[in-house]
Design a protein around this motif. Structure first.
Motif, short mmCIF file in Angstrom:
data_model
loop_
_atom_site.label_atom_id
_atom_site.label_comp_id
_atom_site.label_asym_id
_atom_site.label_seq_id
_atom_site.Cartn_x
_atom_site.Cartn_y
_atom_site.Cartn_z
N VAL A 123 0.83 -1.21 0.00
CA VAL A 123 0.00 0.00 0.00
C VAL A 123 0.87 1.26 0.00
N ILE A 124 1.88 1.28 0.85
CA ILE A 124 2.75 2.45 0.93
C ILE A 124 3.43 2.72 -0.40
N ALA A 125 3.85 1.66 -1.09
CA ALA A 125 4.51 1.83 -2.38
C ALA A 125 3.57 2.51 -3.39
N ILE A 126 2.31 2.09 -3.39
CA ILE A 126 1.33 2.70 -4.29
C ILE A 126 1.05 4.15 -3.88
N LEU A 127 0.95 4.39 -2.58
CA LEU A 127 0.66 5.75 -2.11
C LEU A 127 1.78 6.72 -2.46
N ARG A 128 3.01 6.23 -2.45
CA ARG A 128 4.13 7.10 -2.83
C ARG A 128 3.99 7.54 -4.29
N LYS A 129 3.56 6.62 -5.14
CA LYS A 129 3.35 6.97 -6.54
C LYS A 129 2.24 8.01 -6.67
N ARG A 130 1.16 7.81 -5.90
CA ARG A 130 0.05 8.76 -5.96
C ARG A 130 0.47 10.13 -5.42
N GLN A 131 1.30 10.13 -4.40
CA GLN A 131 1.79 11.39 -3.84
C GLN A 131 2.59 12.16 -4.89
N ALA A 132 3.41 11.44 -5.66
CA ALA A 132 4.18 12.08 -6.72
C ALA A 132 3.28 12.67 -7.79
N GLN A 133 2.08 12.08 -7.94
CA GLN A 133 1.11 12.58 -8.92
C GLN A 133 0.18 13.63 -8.31
N LYS A 134 0.46 14.01 -7.06
CA LYS A 134 -0.36 14.98 -6.32
C LYS A 134 -1.79 14.47 -6.13
N ILE A 135 -1.90 13.19 -5.77
CA ILE A 135 -3.19 12.57 -5.51
C ILE A 135 -3.24 12.16 -4.04
N GLY A 136 -4.30 12.58 -3.35
CA GLY A 136 -4.48 12.18 -1.96
C GLY A 136 -5.06 10.78 -1.87
N PHE A 137 -5.32 10.32 -0.65
CA PHE A 137 -5.80 8.95 -0.50
C PHE A 137 -6.65 8.79 0.74
N THR A 138 -7.49 7.76 0.71
CA THR A 138 -8.06 7.19 1.91
C THR A 138 -7.83 5.69 1.81
N VAL A 139 -7.36 5.08 2.87
CA VAL A 139 -7.03 3.66 2.86
C VAL A 139 -8.11 2.88 3.60
N ASP A 140 -8.58 1.84 2.95
CA ASP A 140 -9.62 0.98 3.50
C ASP A 140 -9.06 -0.42 3.65
N VAL A 141 -9.76 -1.25 4.41
CA VAL A 141 -9.40 -2.66 4.56
C VAL A 141 -10.54 -3.48 3.99
N LEU A 142 -10.22 -4.44 3.12
CA LEU A 142 -11.25 -5.26 2.51
C LEU A 142 -11.97 -6.10 3.58
N GLY A 143 -13.25 -6.31 3.35
CA GLY A 143 -14.04 -7.10 4.29
C GLY A 143 -14.89 -6.20 5.16
N GLU A 144 -16.06 -6.69 5.52
CA GLU A 144 -16.93 -5.88 6.37
C GLU A 144 -17.64 -6.72 7.41
N ALA A 145 -18.40 -7.72 6.99
CA ALA A 145 -19.17 -8.51 7.94
C ALA A 145 -18.26 -9.40 8.78
N VAL A 146 -18.55 -9.47 10.07
CA VAL A 146 -17.82 -10.35 10.98
C VAL A 146 -18.84 -11.19 11.75
N VAL A 147 -18.42 -12.36 12.20
CA VAL A 147 -19.35 -13.26 12.89
C VAL A 147 -18.94 -13.54 14.33
N SER A 148 -17.81 -13.00 14.76
CA SER A 148 -17.37 -13.23 16.13
C SER A 148 -16.61 -12.03 16.65
N GLU A 149 -16.55 -11.90 17.97
CA GLU A 149 -15.81 -10.79 18.56
C GLU A 149 -14.30 -10.97 18.40
N ALA A 150 -13.87 -12.22 18.23
CA ALA A 150 -12.45 -12.45 17.96
C ALA A 150 -12.05 -11.79 16.64
N GLU A 151 -12.94 -11.86 15.65
CA GLU A 151 -12.67 -11.20 14.38
C GLU A 151 -12.61 -9.68 14.55
N THR A 152 -13.51 -9.14 15.36
CA THR A 152 -13.52 -7.69 15.55
C THR A 152 -12.24 -7.22 16.22
#
Length: 241
Positions: A123-152
């Motif tokens: 991710v950092i490698a890609i963000l460095r390229k975007r920074q050089a292009q003057k592009i900002g970012f928001t970073v997300d993590v894939l996945g949403e639904a969880v079924v246990s508190e251990a996952e959370t």
């Protein structure tokens, strides 16, 4: 509370105004994917099927499987895309050994518009390229639904670790938008709150808030210390009241 809501709406409106002022070029690769996604957003079922197809594509090995799944996911849609998809499927059937690799490549390229990498290093490698292009970012993590508190707990730790790494790696960066820097903190992390409580429900907001606060407070406090922005990302319509 109303003042805060107005401020949020004004900032959001300003962000969208800035985005609209700088669209991708029509005939560029990014411009094509941008317009494809914009079109798909107008049809909830098509959008869902599109992302399901993208998700299953890596597991499909033979060209015939790719064409079969393309037809199964899209051929019965009652939307404006159906004639185009139907035509594409018919053409793809004629030369599957050519059309399937082309389709896989295009879907992979589209996915790369949203998936920056498998880990923080990628991710950092890609963000460095975007920074050089003057592009900002928001970073997300894939996945949403969880079924246990251990996952959370795992997601909470992942968000915390990602926040620290992003802040460390971008400590010498300057905001790409200059005069609009107050709208866009350099470190911008999108957090799916539904990944932080397995029993979250819009029917029980007090319960959800009580459980989420224990994981969100440390993250928000650390973000404030680092000058980072936390974006609450609610993707699932089922969880919106």
């Amino acid at each position: 509370m109303r003042s805060l809501q107005s401020d949020v709406e004004q900032r959001g409106t300003r962000i969208f105004e800035l985005v609209d002022k700088h669209p991708e070029r029509l005939f560029s690769k990014a411009g094509f994917y941008q317009r494809l996604m914009a079109l798909s957003m107008h049809d909830e079922r098509f959008k869902t099927q599109l992302f399901r197809f993208v998700a299953v594509l890596p597991s499909l090995r033979r060209p015939s499987e790719i064409i079969q799944h393309l037809e199964e996911y899209f051929s019965d849609s009652n939307d404006g895309f159906s004639p185009l998809v139907g035509m594409g499927v018919r053409v793809a059937r004629l030369v599957p050994w050519i059309s399937a690799p082309v389709l896989r490549w295009n879907v992979s390229e589209m996915a790369r518009q949203f998936i920056a990498g498998r880990n923080a290093h990628d991710v950092i490698a890609i963000l460095r390229k975007r920074q050089a292009q003057k592009i900002g970012f928001t970073v997300d993590v894939l996945g949403e639904a969880v079924v246990s508190e251990a996952e959370t707990d795992g997601y909470a730790a992942l968000y915390g670790d990602l926040l620290e790494k992003l802040a460390h790696e971008t400590r010498d960066w300057t905001d790409p938008l200059g005069k609009n820097a107050e709208l866009f903190p350099i470190v911008n992390l999108s957090v799916k709150v539904s990944a932080l409580y397995s029993q979250i429900s819009p029917a029980a907001p007090a319960d959800a808030i009580a459980h989420l606060s224990t994981k969100l407070r440390p993250l928000l406090r650390r973000a404030r210390e680092l000058g980072a922005f936390i974006n609450f990302d609610m993707e699932s319509y089922a969880l919106k009241n």
